[in-house]
Design an enzyme around this catalytic site. Sequence first.
Site, PDB file in Angstrom:
ATOM      1  N   GLY A 121       1.311   4.298   1.657  1.00  0.00           N
ATOM      2  CA  GLY A 121       1.975   4.802   2.864  1.00  0.00           C
ATOM      3  C   GLY A 121       2.941   3.801   3.460  1.00  0.00           C
ATOM      4  O   GLY A 121       3.995   4.157   3.988  1.00  0.00           O
ATOM      5  N   CYS A 122       2.599   2.537   3.360  1.00  0.00           N
ATOM      6  CA  CYS A 122       3.441   1.473   3.910  1.00  0.00           C
ATOM      7  C   CYS A 122       4.698   1.285   3.075  1.00  0.00           C
ATOM      8  O   CYS A 122       5.789   1.072   3.621  1.00  0.00           O
ATOM      9  CB  CYS A 122       2.652   0.166   3.978  1.00  0.00           C
ATOM     10  SG  CYS A 122       1.108   0.312   4.900  1.00  0.00           S
ATOM     11  N   SER A 123       4.573   1.354   1.754  1.00  0.00           N
ATOM     12  CA  SER A 123       5.703   1.106   0.845  1.00  0.00           C
ATOM     13  C   SER A 123       6.573   2.326   0.592  1.00  0.00           C
ATOM     14  O   SER A 123       7.746   2.186   0.259  1.00  0.00           O
ATOM     15  CB  SER A 123       5.186   0.594  -0.503  1.00  0.00           C
ATOM     16  OG  SER A 123       4.620  -0.678  -0.359  1.00  0.00           O
ATOM     17  N   THR A 177       0.855  -1.186   0.000  1.00  0.00           N
ATOM     18  CA  THR A 177       0.000   0.000   0.000  1.00  0.00           C
ATOM     19  C   THR A 177       0.897   1.244   0.000  1.00  0.00           C
ATOM     20  O   THR A 177       2.047   1.182   0.448  1.00  0.00           O
ATOM     21  CB  THR A 177      -0.949   0.001   1.216  1.00  0.00           C
ATOM     22  OG1 THR A 177      -0.175  -0.041   2.409  1.00  0.00           O
ATOM     23  CG2 THR A 177      -1.904  -1.188   1.163  1.00  0.00           C
ATOM     24  N   LEU A 227       7.666   1.395   6.019  1.00  0.00           N
ATOM     25  CA  LEU A 227       8.700   0.370   5.943  1.00  0.00           C
ATOM     26  C   LEU A 227      10.058   0.948   5.526  1.00  0.00           C
ATOM     27  O   LEU A 227      11.066   0.653   6.181  1.00  0.00           O
ATOM     28  CB  LEU A 227       8.268  -0.761   5.002  1.00  0.00           C
ATOM     29  CG  LEU A 227       9.274  -1.889   4.791  1.00  0.00           C
ATOM     30  CD1 LEU A 227       9.684  -2.540   6.110  1.00  0.00           C
ATOM     31  CD2 LEU A 227       8.708  -2.924   3.826  1.00  0.00           C
TER      32      LEU A 227
END
Length: 187
Positions: free
Chosen positions: A77-79, A75, A83
């Site tokens: 924001g996560c990528s 996703t 992270l």
Amino acid sequence: MNVSGFAFRAYKVKPLLINAVGKRFLQATSAKMVKVGDQIPNVTLFEDLPTNSINLRDLSKGKKIIVFAVPGAFTPGCSKTHLPGYVSKSDELKSQGVSEIICVSVNDPFVMAAWAKDQKTSGKVRLLADPKAALANAMDLTVDIAPLGGVRSKRYSMVVEDGKITSLQVEPDATGLSCSLADKIKL
């Protein structure tokens, strides 16, 4: 933006997922949520394959680890932010006594393995799958995000020392990017 029949609006102060009729997909935090001083739940997560099970409590025995959760692999924001921040700060965090950095998401182990490869996390951050939301449920840190398939983990970060939670930051809106980022972790 319209994704799978749902219209979304992004708010700068507290990003929320909202459908076309204005219904929020986030739930309030309950009084059962884990807190500093609690033991990390005794649950099984998976790394790379469904046959490679990892018990988070066992993993933290005699060590200081960081565990952070994201709503979903791959996703935005996560990528792009969450992270990568931990990957880039992994050496600095490990120099401060952190043995392992763990990223958890309600995804299957194959997706998490592919995401780890895509994000080049080897030797820096371990990506563990929580396919049935066992950890998220045990800690009462779930959020229902219908466009992502339903129940997911709230976004949070924590420090666990010898099985005990010593620091916990849960995003106030469950999915935003403020207090759970790598540069905000409280060792």
